[in-house]
Design a protein around this motif. Sequence first.
Motif, mmCIF file in Angstrom:
data_model
loop_
_atom_site.group_PDB
_atom_site.id
_atom_site.type_symbol
_atom_site.label_atom_id
_atom_site.label_comp_id
_atom_site.label_asym_id
_atom_site.label_seq_id
_atom_site.Cartn_x
_atom_site.Cartn_y
_atom_site.Cartn_z
ATOM 1 N N ASN A 1 0.826 -1.206 0.000
ATOM 2 C CA ASN A 1 0.000 0.000 0.000
ATOM 3 C C ASN A 1 0.858 1.253 0.000
ATOM 4 O O ASN A 1 0.559 2.215 -0.705
ATOM 5 C CB ASN A 1 -0.952 0.003 1.202
ATOM 6 C CG ASN A 1 -2.226 -0.751 0.924
ATOM 7 O OD1 ASN A 1 -3.192 -0.178 0.455
ATOM 8 N ND2 ASN A 1 -2.221 -2.046 1.182
ATOM 9 N N GLN B 1 -5.806 -0.089 4.679
ATOM 10 C CA GLN B 1 -6.678 0.892 4.041
ATOM 11 C C GLN B 1 -7.051 2.007 5.004
ATOM 12 O O GLN B 1 -7.188 3.158 4.602
ATOM 13 C CB GLN B 1 -7.916 0.214 3.461
ATOM 14 C CG GLN B 1 -7.582 -0.603 2.232
ATOM 15 C CD GLN B 1 -8.773 -1.319 1.629
ATOM 16 O OE1 GLN B 1 -9.840 -1.402 2.232
ATOM 17 N NE2 GLN B 1 -8.585 -1.850 0.442
ATOM 18 N N ARG C 1 -6.340 2.892 -2.092
ATOM 19 C CA ARG C 1 -5.244 2.969 -3.068
ATOM 20 C C ARG C 1 -5.690 2.251 -4.340
ATOM 21 O O ARG C 1 -6.397 1.258 -4.282
ATOM 22 C CB ARG C 1 -3.977 2.298 -2.540
ATOM 23 C CG ARG C 1 -3.559 2.739 -1.150
ATOM 24 C CD ARG C 1 -3.213 4.175 -1.106
ATOM 25 N NE ARG C 1 -1.832 4.353 -1.494
ATOM 26 C CZ ARG C 1 -1.138 5.424 -1.203
ATOM 27 N NH1 ARG C 1 -1.682 6.389 -0.520
ATOM 28 N NH2 ARG C 1 0.105 5.530 -1.583
#
Length: 122
Positions: free
Chosen positions: A60, A87, A93
Amino acid sequence: MAAAPLSRSCARRRLQAHHRPLAPRLRPARLCAGWRLSAGYAGYAAVTMDEVEDAVNWCNAHDIQIITHANGEGASDMLIAAIGAAQAKYGARPIRPTLVHGQFLREDQIDSYQCHGVFLPA
């Protein structure tokens, strides 16, 4: 805070280090209560929760797609928790996380994967 850019070779080594499935085959599938492969055995996780979180967070942070194996409900619980935490930390993302081998999923896990935008191949 943005992560420092990595060279291509550094990124490749980092991904190779994390390319271990959570549970690669039926026998070691990380299963939850109710499954009995043999007395008291419910499979194992091939990696720790810290390793799962580290891999998901790293992908990420660097906008790299993560493609995973999570065979068994226990392994999927680990992956769902790691993706949810990443997240929450990094925001949504455009990396399209993918679960390629996710046998033995519960319906609530399928819903969680879909809520997190995880691609589940047919």
